[in-house]
Design an enzyme around this catalytic site. Structure first.
Site, PDB file in Angstrom:
ATOM      1  N   THR A   6      -3.628 -42.380 -33.828  1.00  0.00           N
ATOM      2  CA  THR A   6      -4.338 -41.146 -34.147  1.00  0.00           C
ATOM      3  C   THR A   6      -4.322 -40.338 -32.862  1.00  0.00           C
ATOM      4  OG1 THR A   6      -6.536 -41.930 -33.495  1.00  0.00           O
ATOM      5  CG2 THR A   6      -5.886 -42.352 -35.770  1.00  0.00           C
ATOM      6  N   HIS A   7      -4.185 -39.039 -32.991  1.00  0.00           N
ATOM      7  CA  HIS A   7      -4.034 -38.165 -31.814  1.00  0.00           C
ATOM      8  C   HIS A   7      -2.832 -38.593 -30.959  1.00  0.00           C
ATOM      9  CE1 HIS A   7      -8.247 -36.856 -32.583  1.00  0.00           C
ATOM     10  NE2 HIS A   7      -8.382 -38.121 -32.922  1.00  0.00           N
ATOM     11  N   SER A  32      26.111 -36.640 -26.264  1.00  0.00           N
ATOM     12  CA  SER A  32      26.027 -35.402 -25.501  1.00  0.00           C
ATOM     13  C   SER A  32      27.405 -35.073 -24.936  1.00  0.00           C
ATOM     14  CB  SER A  32      25.026 -35.570 -24.359  1.00  0.00           C
ATOM     15  OG  SER A  32      25.302 -34.645 -23.328  1.00  0.00           O
ATOM     16  N   GLU A  54      16.278 -34.352 -36.351  1.00  0.00           N
ATOM     17  CA  GLU A  54      15.872 -33.061 -35.788  1.00  0.00           C
ATOM     18  C   GLU A  54      16.186 -31.911 -36.741  1.00  0.00           C
ATOM     19  OE1 GLU A  54      16.593 -32.879 -31.175  1.00  0.00           O
ATOM     20  OE2 GLU A  54      18.152 -34.102 -32.103  1.00  0.00           O
ATOM     21  N   SER A  96      24.595  -8.885 -56.550  1.00  0.00           N
ATOM     22  CA  SER A  96      23.990 -10.212 -56.374  1.00  0.00           C
ATOM     23  C   SER A  96      25.017 -11.292 -56.682  1.00  0.00           C
ATOM     24  CB  SER A  96      22.775 -10.369 -57.290  1.00  0.00           C
ATOM     25  OG  SER A  96      23.113 -10.077 -58.622  1.00  0.00           O
ATOM     26  N   LYS A 112      23.669 -40.466 -23.497  1.00  0.00           N
ATOM     27  CA  LYS A 112      22.811 -39.967 -24.574  1.00  0.00           C
ATOM     28  C   LYS A 112      23.217 -40.445 -25.965  1.00  0.00           C
ATOM     29  CE  LYS A 112      19.936 -37.283 -24.452  1.00  0.00           C
ATOM     30  NZ  LYS A 112      19.772 -35.842 -24.210  1.00  0.00           N
TER      31      LYS A 112
END
Ligand code: ARG
Length: 468
Positions: free
Chosen positions: A166-167, A288, A301, A34, A294
């Site tokens: 909401t939703h 990108s 993320e 370990s 981009k």
């Protein structure tokens, strides 16, 4: 020393060499070690050993001179580890064996007295609690950092409006500060979970021995005082077999990470062209390799994406524990990779958000525009209620009015007098023209509501509790 006694591949004598003959297979050494993980425990391991040496002196199992030599030796081992000069051996198995092996190299056979009345089972339980105590404190500071970052942003945008959802459908206008302070509340609960965890972890396991309790008169309250523990673990079997504090820590970490992940998700949404609410600071975005236009929210993320690791650590620990008979089982060694990885992941996420959040640039005009229009429908119903219409009836009247607006492409404020009257005799152009997102939020003055006055109170409270 018989060459048939248990030795390592490289010829080092094992701690259990009396019992096992022959060599440990290198494959087994590699499988069971370990060390790559638990070497991080060394400051706690040495602090625990110093306290144990003092207990051995107190119990007259060591002379004062021996105690002093052991402490000096442990100090040298600590310095080697701190400076990165410590040379680990493949046969060291874990940090506890590595420290003792080196101590004995440095001070001779006296090093062999260190483990008197102690087992690695209570030793590792001790190290883990010391680590948990410190890590709970570090987590508290890290989360306070995120709270202050949110607060800073909320203060800067006291009056900025945006649609509340909401939703994921536009619902009612809210203040951005109110939305940000919602995350501050989550983090306040998270901090209290880590405080609770620290409180319950604050018990000394050392003295439990392998499981039955040390066979020498070790003064456990004395050791507890040396290490700043509030209590001594009451049952020696529980002391070595229990990993509740680790489970609580990981549960708190998983919940916290879920909160940070939800914040990350909102940043991703807000930064999209579809929302267009926020511009990411360049230093916290990526481009990108193919598409020149981009600008990607990778930080948010990855905060979201790493949440699975922390939840996974909690699941791994609980699964490891669920079938274990008392007391110590080697399975317990798997607690540390889960804990260390989760703690690091959470701390990194907190640090990067603390730095990024205050630098988010909100497009407040666009946000306020998105908070206007049919989101004010509830306010029309509320006005009818103030004039005595039962809420259910008011809801239906305004529902019909909204349908008219959608069918004809008319704004709520632009509906003509005649049409309004057909929906309700109480509705007039003067009344609907007064509707604005700012008036909508101002109405919501209940405790905890989104009215500027109420949000200012929440802000003041947050500043008192988290610092500016
Ligand atoms: N490396 C072990 C762990 O982390 C230390 C305790 C080992 N005890 C034993 N009896 N093998 O749990």
């Amino acid at each position: 020393m018989s060459s048939r006694r248990a030795r390592t591949h490289a010829g080092m004598r094992k701690a259990w060499a009396g019992r096992l003959g022959g060599r440990t297979a290198p494959l087994v050494e590699a499988f069971t070690t370990s060390l790559p993980v638990d070497r991080a425990l060394f400051p706690h391991d040495i602090a625990g050993s110093v306290a144990h040496v003092r207990a051995l002196v107190r119990a007259r199992l060591l002379t004062r001179a021996e105690g002093a030599r052991l402490e000096r030796g442990l100090g040298s081992v600590r310095r080697e580890l701190e400076r990165g000069q410590f040379r680990f051996h493949p046969a060291d198995e874990d940090i506890h064996m590595a420290v003792e092996r080196r101590l004995t190299e440095l001070i001779g056979p006296l090093g062999g007295k260190l483990h008197t009345g102690r087992s690695r089972n209570d030793q590792v339980a001790l190290d883990l609690r010391l680590w948990l105590r410190a890590e709970c404190e570090a987590m508290d500071a890290a989360l306070r950092g995120v709270q202050r970052a949110l607060l800073k942003l909320a203060r800067r945008h006291r009056n900025a409006l945006l649609p509340g959802y909401t939703h994921l459908q536009r619902a009612q206008p809210i203040l951005l500060a109110h939305h940000l302070l919602a995350y501050r509340e989550m983090l306040a609960r998270d901090r209290s979970r880590f405080r609770d965890c620290r409180e319950r972890a604050d018990e000394l396991p050392l003295g439990a021995g392998a499981l039955a309790g040390a066979g020498f008169a070790l003064d456990r309250p004395f050791v507890a005082r040396q290490l700043g523990f509030a209590r001594v673990a009451a049952n020696s079997i529980d002391a070595v077999a229990d990993r509740d504090a680790a489970a609580e820590f990981l549960a708190a970490a998983a919940i916290t990470m879920v909160h940070l992940s939800r914040l990350g998700e909102e940043i991703v949404l807000w930064a999209s062209e579809e929302f267009g609410f926020v511009e990411l600071p360049d230093a916290f975005a990526t481009g990108s390799s193919m598409m020149p236009q981009k600008k990607n929210p990778d930080v948010a993320e990855l905060v979201r994406g790493r949440t699975g690791r922390v939840i996974g650590a909690l699941v791994a620990l609980l699964t490891m524990l669920k079938g274990l008979p008392l007391a110590y089982n080697r399975d317990l060694q798997e607690d540390k990779p889960a804990l260390f990885d989760a703690a690091r992941t959470l701390r990194d996420a907190a640090a990067v958000l603390t730095a990024m959040v205050p630098r988010l640039a909100f497009r407040t005009r666009r946000m306020a525009a998105a908070a206007d229009g049919l989101l004010l429908a509830t306010d029309v119903a509320d006005v009818l209620v103030e004039r005595g219409v039962p809420f259910r009836e008011a809801h239906e009247i305004v529902g019909g009015l909204v349908r008219h607006c959608l069918a004809t492409g008319t704004g709520l404020r632009e509906v003509d007098a005649k049409t309004l009257r057909t929906h309700s005799p109480l509705l007039t152009p003067a009344l609907v023209r007064r509707l604005t997102p700012a008036r909508s939020v101002a109405r919501r003055r209940v405790l905890g509501g989104t009215a500027p006055r109420e949000v200012a109170r929440q802000l003041a409270r947050a500043e008192r509790e988290d610092g500016r």
